[in-house]
Design an enzyme around this catalytic site. Structure first.
Site, PDB file in Angstrom:
ATOM      1  CB  ALA A 180      -0.897   0.007   1.229  1.00  0.00           C
ATOM      2  CE  LYS A 181       5.509   4.805  -0.208  1.00  0.00           C
ATOM      3  NZ  LYS A 181       6.699   3.985   0.080  1.00  0.00           N
TER       4      LYS A 181
END
Ligand code: NAD
Length: 426
Positions: A111-112
């Site tokens: 994720a980011k």
């Protein structure tokens, strides 16, 4: 290089990610269904949220969290505060996180996130309110067993402590003490892990040491240049100094400096802590971006933003090794030039994985209410990252492929196995 230039250079980063992915997926003949899943992000959250400024005005900010994949474990990845943050960039960074965890074999997905903003334009109190309101806006899209943020460009342990505090304020009192692993990269006093601050730089240096062993190269006589002197760049530089290597040039958002006699990274880090940039560092000469790229040195450590090594810039490099501290510093055209020039590359998804590895250790320590010693953290980090380095080197040597593709193949095989065992519901 200013932000405008960085944006212009960027193009679509996600197209670059997909080109890297397809090359590795073709080579391992990845199942078509798994390929479709991994070419697509799972969730993309965009929030617009208001924050009151110090002068009473209200500003509305745009924040992102992209969750790429969670077959191997909870979503995991940093938060970036930068004007160039957009959905394309966050999607790319989230996808690289999935590959990274799969390559180094830790039970996390990818994720980011981030906020499109220039933090230098806001007071510390405003940044605190922006961070807290962003965390509130994300709500239960993050969580200690679901999606765990960490620091990235322009975010730091203090910002992680605000995220922690805001998140814990939204859960039931009885759940608070067992939710501190909602974020990693926290200050030690708020449940952080010793060694997390230097972890990414330490991982870069462990990888460089493996490369030096492979090439029979003496690091005590090495010279190096660094782009970006924040968490990753400064720690990598300080740890390389301890091995005897000499820092010749540094670029950050404020300027570019060069000193053939060597720049002391410890002294430079103190200067940057005070002046907020490298510009004006005593004793060093200012140079331009082209001269920086053409500096003759053994190692180049990009530790700033994406798409810095391209068809246009890669021909200028005069180094033996590019050790990618940054995420996505080389695009596919740049990679081709590096291969042609026989410049070795330690790809980002392996080279900068020390951060997520020690984030995993922090997460484990929080879950078990433990505090490990630095020796234990460093020992376990070295073991994880060198094992991954060896696996990637074996694939690279056996299949005579480039190191980035070899690294992705290691990660994709891991993910593919998991999909084969679990199948697709229903
Ligand atoms: P940071 O905010 O601490 O430092 C960023 C550095 O890049 C600063 O020196 C800044 O001046 C420089 N920079 C920013 N824009 C620039 C520009 N346009 N031109 C030149 N220099 C510029 O960030 P960081 O945490 O050190 O992250 C750097 C890179 O490493 C990013 O690609 C990030 O995704 C990657 N990374 C970070 C971690 C981590 O643990 N922090 C882990 C893995 C990968």
């Amino acid at each position: 290089m200013n932000v405008q230039t960085a944006k212009k250079l960027k193009g679509s980063v996600y197209e670059n990610v997909l080109r890297q992915f397809d090359r590795a997926a073709d080579l391992i003949k990845l199942d078509d269904g798994v390929r479709k899943i991994l070419r697509t992000t799972k969730n993309e959250i965009i929030v617009h949220f208001p924050v009151r400024m110090d002068d009473g005005r209200v500003e509305v900010f745009t924040g992102y969290r992209v969750q790429h994949n969670d077959i191997l474990g909870p979503f995991k990845g940093g938060l970036r505060f930068h004007p160039a943050v957009d959905i394309d960039e966050v999607r790319s960074l989230a996808t690289w996180m999935t590959w990274k965890s799969a390559i180094v074999n830790i039970p996390f997905g990818g994720a980011k996130g981030g906020i499109q903003m220039d933090p230098s334009k806001y007071s510390i109190k405003e940044i605190e309110r922006i961070t807290r309101r962003f965390t509130f806006a994300l709500g239960f899209n993050i969580g200690p067993e679901y999606d765990i943020p960490a620091p990235d460009v322009n975010t730091n342990p203090q910002i992680m402590a605000w995220i922690l505090d805001t998140y814990l304020s939204t859960v039931a009192p009885g759940d608070r003490q067992r939710s501190t692993h909602v974020v990693t990269g926290k200050p030690l006093e708020s449940g952080g892990s010793i060694g997390r601050d230097k972890a990414t730089g330490q991982g870069v240096v462990f990888c460089i040491e493996e490369w030096a062993k492979e090439k029979n190269f003496d690091l005590s006589k090495a010279t190096y240049i660094v782009q970006g002197f924040g968490n990753v760049g400064s720690w990598t530089a300080k740890l390389l100094k301890r091995l005897g290597a000499k820092l010749l040039a540094v670029e950050d958002v404020t300027g570019i400096i060069h000193d053939p006699k060597g720049i002391d990274p410890e002294v430079l880090a103190e200067f940057v802590a005070e002046k907020k940039g490298i510009r004006g560092f005593p004793g060093a000469k200012e140079i331009d971006h082209d001269t920086f790229l053409q500096t003759e040195a053994d190692i180049f450590i990009p530790a700033a933003l994406e798409n810095q090594i391209t068809a246009e810039t890669a021909p200028k490099l005069k180094v033996k090794l590019v050790a990618e501290g940054a995420n996505g510093p080389t695009d596919t055209d740049g990679d081709a030039v590096l291969q042609e020039k026989k410049i070795d590359v330690i790809p980002d998804v392996l080279c900068n994985s020390g951060g997520v590895i020690v984030s995993y250790f922090e997460w484990l320590q929080n879950k078990r209410s433990e505090f490990w010693e630095l020796e234990e953290v460093d020992y376990k980090l070295r073991k994880k990252i060198t094992t991954a380095y060896q696996k990637v080197a074996d694939v690279r040597n056996t299949l005579k492929t480039d190191p980035r593709t070899a690294a992705l193949m290691v990660g994709l095989l891991n993910l593919d196995k998991s999909y084969k065992l679990r199948g697709i519901y229903p």
